[in-house]
Scaffold this motif. Structure first.
Motif, PDB file in Angstrom:
ATOM      1  N   CYS A 152      15.309  -0.816  -2.279  1.00  0.00           N
ATOM      2  CA  CYS A 152      14.222   0.043  -2.721  1.00  0.00           C
ATOM      3  C   CYS A 152      14.758   1.301  -3.375  1.00  0.00           C
ATOM      4  O   CYS A 152      15.809   1.814  -3.005  1.00  0.00           O
ATOM      5  N   GLY A 192       3.725  -4.419  -4.414  1.00  0.00           N
ATOM      6  CA  GLY A 192       3.889  -4.855  -3.031  1.00  0.00           C
ATOM      7  C   GLY A 192       2.911  -5.953  -2.662  1.00  0.00           C
ATOM      8  O   GLY A 192       3.266  -6.912  -1.962  1.00  0.00           O
ATOM      9  N   ARG A 249       3.841  -9.674  -1.368  1.00  0.00           N
ATOM     10  CA  ARG A 249       3.303 -10.160  -0.093  1.00  0.00           C
ATOM     11  C   ARG A 249       2.533 -11.464  -0.290  1.00  0.00           C
ATOM     12  O   ARG A 249       2.662 -12.410   0.503  1.00  0.00           O
ATOM     13  N   ALA A 285       8.628  -2.317   1.095  1.00  0.00           N
ATOM     14  CA  ALA A 285       8.458  -2.770  -0.284  1.00  0.00           C
ATOM     15  C   ALA A 285       7.096  -3.437  -0.465  1.00  0.00           C
ATOM     16  O   ALA A 285       6.402  -3.208  -1.463  1.00  0.00           O
ATOM     17  N   GLU A 286       6.691  -4.251   0.508  1.00  0.00           N
ATOM     18  CA  GLU A 286       5.412  -4.953   0.406  1.00  0.00           C
ATOM     19  C   GLU A 286       4.230  -4.010   0.555  1.00  0.00           C
ATOM     20  O   GLU A 286       3.156  -4.263   0.005  1.00  0.00           O
ATOM     21  N   SER A 287       4.410  -2.935   1.286  1.00  0.00           N
ATOM     22  CA  SER A 287       3.312  -1.977   1.456  1.00  0.00           C
ATOM     23  C   SER A 287       3.199  -1.017   0.291  1.00  0.00           C
ATOM     24  O   SER A 287       2.204  -0.311   0.147  1.00  0.00           O
ATOM     25  N   GLY A 288       4.237  -0.967  -0.571  1.00  0.00           N
ATOM     26  CA  GLY A 288       4.242  -0.042  -1.693  1.00  0.00           C
ATOM     27  C   GLY A 288       4.851   1.298  -1.370  1.00  0.00           C
ATOM     28  O   GLY A 288       4.926   2.180  -2.226  1.00  0.00           O
TER      29      GLY A 288
END
Length: 284
Positions: free
Chosen positions: A3, A16, A20, A47-50
């Protein structure tokens, strides 16, 4: 490097969500994917949550492990190149779809949502019949209509769940008097607004036609506040736009304050809506 040291942005949230969704389709858990990539699962979760957008080379590695190829691979990797931009303009259909994913994520995360809608009933308050009438009139392909209606109705969950967002809507009187879908559809829609107005987290305010100039006349917009950030979303027929910079947020917050200054209070708004329902019933 998994990241980059970049702040959360609307596009990072959308990126993200794409990662996901791709992982969910693959059937891999977060820990399984992290193990295959040789990275810490908590970093992959961010990363997936932003929270921490991945660098393009890591996005490519993730997608390769998930079996994503072709145009979908190129599109998602392309999103990561400027995922830290604070202004996101979308004009292509893939970008607009990504923006919708981001908007849904922000609605889920929001603690407060303010919707200024001078000409239409706000999306989060639309009934199925009203949404369906708009889409049919707008020449949405027949096979897509019901899926889009279901998606929009599903978005209303953010207003009724236990931790529901505080929702304030400023609705133009023209929207309340519109004949979209015919009398039965409009009556159902207005009655739904009266029901929603009783919920403790919802505040409806009609904008009278006699208000003179106000920022809502420039077009509708949404301000969404989460614990981490605030964003503004604007959309029209061919494009969508997210703002995040402090100056842009402040400008739209000022616009909300100006609209609030000319709008009716909650009690007056309920009376206006009820009067419109009565007039439809009398004409039927």
């Amino acid at each position: 490097m998994l990241c980059r040291m970049a702040r959360t942005t609307p596009k990072a949230v959308a990126l993200g969500a794409e990662l996901r969704a791709a992982r969910d389709r693959s059937g891999l858990t977060l820990r399984e994917l992290a193990k295959r990539l040789g990275v810490d699962h908590s970093a992959l979760s961010r990363a997936e949550s932003g929270d921490r957008p991945p660098a393009p080379e890591m996005v490519a590695a993730i997608l390769a492990k998930l079996g994503v190829t072709g145009g979908e691979f190129d599109r998602i990797v392309g999103m990561s190149g400027d995922s830290d931009d604070s202004v996101w303009v979308a004009v292509s259909i893939p970008d607009l779809q990504s923006q919708l994913s981001a908007l849904l994520s922000f609605e889920q995360l929001a603690t407060t949502i303010t919707d200024v809608s001078p000409l239409l009933i706000p999306g989060l308050l639309q009934t199925g019949g009203y949404t369906r009438a708009i889409m049919r009139a707008g020449n949405v392909p027949r096979q897509e209509v019901e899926l889009r209606v279901a998606t929009r109705l599903g978005r209303r969950d953010v207003l009724v769940r236990p931790d529901a967002a505080r929702f304030t809507a400023f609705i133009g009187v023209a929207a309340l008097r519109g004949g979209i879908g015919g009398r039965a559809v409009m009556a159902e829609q207005l009655e739904y607004l009266l029901k929603a107005a009783e919920w403790p987290n919802i505040s409806l305010h009609a904008i009278p036609e006699s208000a003179g100039w106000h920022p809502a006349l420039e077009g509708g917009f949404m301000v969404l506040d989460t614990e981490a950030m605030s964003v503004v979303h604007v959309e029209n027929r061919r494009s969508g736009l997210f703002y995040q910079d402090d100056a842009d947020i402040a400008a739209y917050q000022e616009a909300v304050a100006q609209v609030r200054g000319v709008a009716l209070d909650r009690g007056e708004t309920i009376r206006v809506i009820a009067r419109e329902v009565g007039e439809i019933e009398e004409a039927s």
